[in-house]
Write a protein that holds these residues in place. Structure first.
Motif, mmCIF file in Angstrom:
data_model
loop_
_atom_site.group_PDB
_atom_site.id
_atom_site.type_symbol
_atom_site.label_atom_id
_atom_site.label_comp_id
_atom_site.label_asym_id
_atom_site.label_seq_id
_atom_site.Cartn_x
_atom_site.Cartn_y
_atom_site.Cartn_z
ATOM 1 N N HIS A 184 10.968 6.098 1.190
ATOM 2 C CA HIS A 184 11.756 7.206 0.694
ATOM 3 C C HIS A 184 13.065 6.712 0.084
ATOM 4 O O HIS A 184 13.465 5.579 0.258
ATOM 5 N N GLY B 249 12.219 2.957 -4.123
ATOM 6 C CA GLY B 249 11.383 4.082 -3.721
ATOM 7 C C GLY B 249 10.746 4.776 -4.913
ATOM 8 O O GLY B 249 9.570 5.134 -4.876
ATOM 9 N N GLU B 250 11.521 4.956 -5.981
ATOM 10 C CA GLU B 250 10.975 5.603 -7.176
ATOM 11 C C GLU B 250 9.848 4.777 -7.784
ATOM 12 O O GLU B 250 8.825 5.325 -8.200
ATOM 13 N N ILE C 51 6.677 4.963 -5.325
ATOM 14 C CA ILE C 51 6.048 6.282 -5.295
ATOM 15 C C ILE C 51 5.433 6.625 -6.643
ATOM 16 O O ILE C 51 4.327 7.168 -6.706
ATOM 17 N N SER C 52 6.101 6.270 -7.744
ATOM 18 C CA SER C 52 5.527 6.586 -9.054
ATOM 19 C C SER C 52 4.229 5.816 -9.278
ATOM 20 O O SER C 52 3.274 6.354 -9.844
ATOM 21 N N TYR D 70 2.190 4.866 -6.920
ATOM 22 C CA TYR D 70 1.213 5.461 -6.003
ATOM 23 C C TYR D 70 0.620 6.745 -6.590
ATOM 24 O O TYR D 70 -0.555 7.035 -6.419
#
Length: 91
Positions: A7, A18-19, A22-23, A25
Motif C-alpha cells: 500500500h 506501491g503504485e 499495484i498497476s 498487478y
C-alpha cells in the motif's frame, strides 16, 4: 518477518513503489500469458528493497540539497531490468 505491505505508505518511495506494483498487478495479461501474480509482486518488492539498500549504504539522512537518498535512487531502481523482469506476465 515484518510485512512491508504494497500500500501507499510514509516509507521512502512508498507511494511510487506501491503504485508500480499495484498497476502491474491490475494490468490485463497479453493473449497467451498469465496475469502477474501476488508472488511476482512480492519478489519484485524484495528486489526493490535490496537494490535501494545497496544504493543507500552510507545512510538515509537528507543530503545538503534536502533530498533523501532513497528518493534520489528510487526511479533508477524501479526502472532496473531485473525489477521489470520480475513484473512481466508469464507464459
Amino acid at each position: 518477518m515484518r510485512n512491508r505491505g504494497l500500500h501507499k505508505s510514509t516509507q521512502p518511495g512508498g507511494q511510487e513503489r506501491g503504485e508500480l506494483l499495484i498497476s502491474e498487478y491490475l494490468q490485463p495479461a497479453p493473449p497467451g500469458y498469465s496475469p502477474v501474480t501476488f508472488d511476482q509482486l512480492r519478489r519484485a518488492d524484495q528486489e526493490i528493497w535490496k537494490r535501494l539498500s545497496k544504493k543507500c549504504q552510507h545512510g538515509i539522512k537528507r543530503g545538503s540539497d534536502g533530498v533523501l537518498p532513497c528518493d534520489r535512487h528510487l526511479q533508477s531502481v524501479l526502472d532496473h531490468p531485473r525489477v521489470l523482469q520480475l513484473l512481466a506476465p508469464l507464459q
